[in-house]
Scaffold this motif. Sequence first.
Motif, short mmCIF file in Angstrom:
data_model
loop_
_atom_site.label_atom_id
_atom_site.label_comp_id
_atom_site.label_asym_id
_atom_site.label_seq_id
_atom_site.Cartn_x
_atom_site.Cartn_y
_atom_site.Cartn_z
N ARG A 92 0.87 -1.15 0.09
CA ARG A 92 -0.04 -0.02 0.09
C ARG A 92 0.99 1.29 -0.01
NH1 ARG A 92 -5.16 -1.87 1.59
NH2 ARG A 92 -5.20 -3.97 2.62
N LYS A 93 2.30 1.25 0.12
CA LYS A 93 2.87 2.59 0.09
C LYS A 93 3.80 2.68 -1.04
CE LYS A 93 5.06 0.68 3.89
NZ LYS A 93 5.60 0.53 4.96
N CYS A 94 4.00 1.55 -1.88
CA CYS A 94 5.08 1.89 -3.11
C CYS A 94 4.37 2.55 -4.42
CB CYS A 94 5.71 0.33 -3.67
SG CYS A 94 4.34 -0.73 -4.36
N PRO A 95 5.03 2.93 -5.30
CA PRO A 95 4.63 3.60 -6.44
C PRO A 95 3.54 3.01 -7.22
CG PRO A 95 6.94 3.89 -6.51
CD PRO A 95 6.50 2.99 -5.30
N ASP A 96 3.72 1.59 -7.18
CA ASP A 96 2.84 0.61 -7.94
C ASP A 96 1.48 0.77 -7.11
OD1 ASP A 96 4.32 -0.05 -10.10
OD2 ASP A 96 5.30 -1.55 -8.96
N ALA A 99 -0.15 3.89 -7.55
CA ALA A 99 -0.83 4.16 -8.99
C ALA A 99 -1.84 3.27 -9.33
CB ALA A 99 0.31 3.84 -9.87
N GLY A 100 -2.41 2.40 -8.41
CA GLY A 100 -3.67 1.59 -8.42
C GLY A 100 -3.22 0.25 -9.07
N LEU A 101 -1.83 0.09 -8.94
CA LEU A 101 -1.62 -1.45 -9.57
C LEU A 101 -0.86 -2.19 -8.41
CD1 LEU A 101 0.38 0.01 -12.80
CD2 LEU A 101 -1.88 -1.23 -12.64
N PRO A 102 -1.71 -2.96 -7.52
CA PRO A 102 -1.31 -3.69 -6.38
C PRO A 102 -0.77 -5.03 -6.86
CG PRO A 102 -3.74 -3.54 -6.47
CD PRO A 102 -3.17 -2.54 -7.42
N ASN A 103 -1.15 -5.31 -8.18
CA ASN A 103 -0.86 -6.55 -8.61
C ASN A 103 0.77 -6.56 -8.99
OD1 ASN A 103 -1.79 -4.79 -10.70
ND2 ASN A 103 -1.31 -6.21 -12.18
#
Length: 347
Positions: A92-96, A99-103
């Motif tokens: 929940r903290k990284c750029p992905d 950006a809405g790309l938890p996958n």
Amino acid sequence: MKAYCYVEPFKIVEQERPTPEPGPGQVRIKVKAVSICGSDTGGFKGTSGMRVAPLVMGHEFSGIVDKYGEDVKNPSVPVGGRVVVYPNIQCRKCPDCEAGLPNLCEERFIPGTTMPAGGYDGAMADYVVVPADKLIPISDKISFEEGSMFEPTSVALRGVKMLSEVKDKVVTVFGAGPIGLLALECLKYLGAKDVISIDLNQERLQKALECGASYVINTKEEDPVKRVMEITGGKGADAGADCVGIAVSLNTSMKMVKNGGEIAMIGMASEHMDGFEYKYAVAHEMKLKGSYCYVDELYEIPKMIEEGKLDLKKLITTVAPMNQVQEKFEDLVSGHSKEVKVILVNE
């Protein structure tokens, strides 16, 4: 509780373990059904870095809410509720993630796998503990066996959604394994006019017809490119989905679609793809769209089933007790298995 632990290549053993207690923000699930994934079989053979022993596998599962951590207030699903678990546990903290790309989160955990962030025991057990906000309620109209297939269905759904427009279009699906068959059903759900299923296994192709394929092509008997051109009057398909992921499947998928067409790349049989016809892809302006896991697609599956627009039961070929896990894995990796989807259940 009983847990079925992968301890070394080709060996899963039953173990007695303490029943896990849910910690802060967690919930304990009483496991009812687990679907065996193709990636699990790779782990069983010792060929997957995402399954490092010792590990309890199982990331496609459903069950009953058994107990919440003490700090979980006003949970979305009551104790005793029937649920499917969304198994991507992102940071929940990284750029992905932002950006809405938890996958694509590099720090995520997935129950039943070994990710860069670490291992996380999965659902081939009596109980599993997961974050409390990862629950998807299911009605009693949906069986636990169907619920265990939400995860692979979401993979297929996200994959075919990568294609710009499939409504009233002709789409090829290379591969009639579980993901290919699910992609076929999802394409029909999205309004594809004709879906052409391609495989070398006639039994799988028969299953594709049952799932709604307009045409099937056995690559042992026909040239798939020639046959697709016959079906489309020489135009080629509008788009394609490669649900295998080897050079032959991707190259053939490109040649079956029209110039400038799109291919959703869903299958991942190859880590590296020697033999990929790069010049063909460039010279015909192929639009290759990679798809990995899912984002919100898993939440769409209950409605699709309840509205009768998705039939997961057709893909379930065996339902067996959880204690037969070793036997079922051995069959799946034997090279002679006729299974599509094997579901393990706790009585």
